[in-house]
Design an enzyme around this catalytic site. Structure first.
Site, PDB file in Angstrom:
ATOM      1  N   GLY A   1       0.804  -1.215   0.000  1.00 44.46           N
ATOM      2  CA  GLY A   1       0.000   0.000   0.000  1.00 44.46           C
ATOM      3  C   GLY A   1       0.835   1.263   0.000  1.00 44.46           C
TER       4      GLY A   1
ATOM      5  N   GLU B   1      -6.680  -0.376   1.404  1.00 44.39           N
ATOM      6  CA  GLU B   1      -7.170  -1.274   2.460  1.00 44.39           C
ATOM      7  C   GLU B   1      -6.030  -2.223   2.789  1.00 44.39           C
ATOM      8  OE1 GLU B   1      -9.827  -0.806   3.982  1.00 44.39           O
ATOM      9  OE2 GLU B   1     -11.107   0.372   2.644  1.00 44.39           O
TER      10      GLU B   1
ATOM     11  N   CYS C   1      -8.056  -9.649   6.883  1.00 45.80           N
ATOM     12  CA  CYS C   1      -7.457  -8.407   7.372  1.00 45.80           C
ATOM     13  C   CYS C   1      -8.078  -8.011   8.703  1.00 45.80           C
ATOM     14  CB  CYS C   1      -7.608  -7.291   6.345  1.00 45.80           C
ATOM     15  SG  CYS C   1      -9.272  -7.082   5.724  1.00 45.80           S
TER      16      CYS C   1
ATOM     17  N   GLY D   1     -16.144  -9.988  10.208  1.00 46.27           N
ATOM     18  CA  GLY D   1     -17.530 -10.184   9.823  1.00 46.27           C
ATOM     19  C   GLY D   1     -18.275  -8.891   9.580  1.00 46.27           C
TER      20      GLY D   1
END
Length: 516
Positions: A251, A268, A302, A465
């Protein structure tokens, strides 16, 4: 899993022995002599198929097609773009079972998680359809008489999407479907570790694009090496926006190059996510959230739980509870729904996990459970491990880093929840966080401006989740980007402020006089 079963879902998805490197949404093509990626399943070590590598010439041809596609696509009314996305969502519903199986087999996550990932794609399509009628701007009152001010949002153009292996299809959909209703076209470079899942998505989506007689280049796929394709994408001024998911190291490179040309990036990146268990935690409620967060997807999310920050008064009880829970984990083929944990993506990931455990022990950590590489019948791929629990301190160098594997570090704290929050925030990453407590004051401290510094902060649920309706992303070394829900759509558009004079005079703002 039998060979016959594997061929069943591969045939349903039109996956052959060798797939082409480039798809314009309708046409497949690519270099025949630039090498190929061979995809081996971490489930059983068997070769699934191969995908050719694209060349720079392939990339240039694709960009030209995408530019032509954009000129057509941005002229369609947003609700009509939403209708195409609605049809794509329905087509994904038809292929949910075989696509979910391929994701599980190629990446190694459980079948339920593979099916869940396809469901995420379906859900984001539904979300984007509604969004296509809500791309709204504001109206403002002008200080000048007979003037009207408002803002509107226009598509930004060609969007480059670079995704990681752990969510080989969902992250693409978060970006591409939102971008599509915004009027953008997208170019997707998937992970070379799971390229067939990407090929399958385009095989499914092609049916919709052809049925609607859309031009090529609205959705595009290119499979290739980082130096040849990835670096070219992030350097290309024709791609005003790059959305990249992966490591912090990757990133930083994307941010540097894209920023250097004054482009935009949605990053992300890594997470070092913690769950806090206060002395007021409901441990029965917390247990499944901790275990799934730590071992789900074999620790390759992640948002996986890396650190468990436990109040000293319940520390020993929690440690015993986790050892008991881990002892009951079933590890094996993710296509067997009775198993809790599948394999790591490859043997390099296995080695990284072993190196991390050794580093923790060398620095004073104590292995409480697991960490072994599993061998024998059913584990022939060499990618299966026993999830590990390690007593550690937050200051350890290895604890400060993200290891993409099922290692859970136990950290003890004393005093108030603010001490635990300081430990949680005391890392470079800032993606997801969680506290388990029945004390409203503790939960509100955690959610306050001086509480969790993460992009995601949960109370009485785990760190993993996330739902598609909320903006997804984090702070600090996590990159600061946001994808999926809420108003993340604005990142895929350019804002334009408009002022209309419907009077017969030309007054200037701020009362400036300029007479000629």
């Amino acid at each position: 899993m039998s060979e016959k079963t594997s061929l069943d879902f591969l045939k349903q998805l039109n996956i052959g022995d060798v797939s082409q490197a480039v798809c314009t949404g309708q046409e497949w093509y690519g270099s025949q002599d630039n090498g190929q990626y061979d995809s081996y399943s971490p489930v059983d070590g068997k070769k699934i198929g191969s995908v050719r590598k694209a060349s720079k010439a392939d990339y240039e041809k694709l960009i030209t097609t995408a530019e032509h596609g954009f000129d057509h696509w941005r002229r369609l009314p947003a609700p009509k773009r939403g209708e195409i996305v609605r049809q794509i969502g329905n087509k994904l519903r038809e292929y949910k079972d075989p696509l979910g199986k391929l994701v599980a087999y190629e990446m190694g996550k459980s079948l339920q998680e593979g099916l869940g990932e396809v469901q995420e794609m379906i859900d984001i399509c539904d979300f984007a359809v509604g969004l296509s009628r809500q791309l709204h701007g504001l109206t403002m009152h002008s200080e000048r008489p007979n003037h009207r001010m408002y803002e509107q949002w226009h598509p930004v153009g060609l969007v480059g999407i670079i995704s990681a292996f752990n969510f080989p299809v969902a992250v693409w959909s978060w970006n591409s479907m939102i971008a599509a209703v915004c009027g953008d076209v997208s170019i997707w470079k998937p992970s070379e570790k799971a390229p067939l899942s990407a090929v399958a998505c385009f095989n499914v989506m092609q049916e919709v694009l052809k049925e609607n007689q859309l031009p090529e280049g609205i959705f595009s796929l290119i499979v290739g090496d980082v130096p040849e394709i990835g670096e070219t994408m992030i350097s290309d001024r024709r791609l005003p926006l790059i959305s990249a998911t992966g490591s912090t190291r990757m990133g930083k490179r994307v941010g540097e190059v894209v920023g250097g040309r004054l482009g935009r990036s949605i990053l992300e990146l890594g997470g070092n996510n913690a769950i806090i268990l206060t002395e007021n935690a409901d441990l029965k409620l917390a247990a499944p959230g901790i275990v799934f967060g730590a071992v789900g997807t074999c620790g390759q999310r992640c948002t996986s739980t890396r650190r468990l920050i436990i109040h000293e008064s319940i520390y020993d009880k929690v440690k015993d509870m986790l050892v008991k829970a881990y002892s009951g984990l079933k590890i094996g083929s993710p296509l067997d729904e009775s198993n809790h944990v599948g394999p790591l993506i490859d043997t390099d990931a296995v080695k990284a996990m072993q190196d991390a455990i050794q580093a923790a022990e060398k620095n004073g950590g104590t292995k409480v459970f697991g960490g072994d590489v599993l061998e024998g019948d059913g584990y022939e791929s060499g990618c299966y491990v026993m999830p590990a629990i390690i007593e550690a301190s937050n200051e350890m160098e290895i604890v400060q880093e993200e290891t993409f594997a099922p290692i859970l570090y136990l950290l003890k704290y004393s005093g108030s929840v603010n001490n635990a929050i300081a430990l949680q925030n005391g890392v470079k990453q800032g993606l997801s966080s969680s506290v388990f407590t029945t004390d409203m004051r503790e939960s509100e401290q955690f959610l306050a401006a001086w509480g969790s510094d993460c992009g995601i902060a949960n109370v009485n649920i785990g760190t993993s989740g996330a739902e598609i309706g909320g903006a997804f992303g984090g702070e600090k070394d996590t990159g600061g980007g946001r994808e999926s829900g809420s108003d993340s759509w604005k990142a895929y558009m350019r804002r334009q402020t408009n002022t209309i004079n419907f009077g017969s005079e030309l007054p200037l703002a701020q009362g400036i006089k300029f007479d000629i």
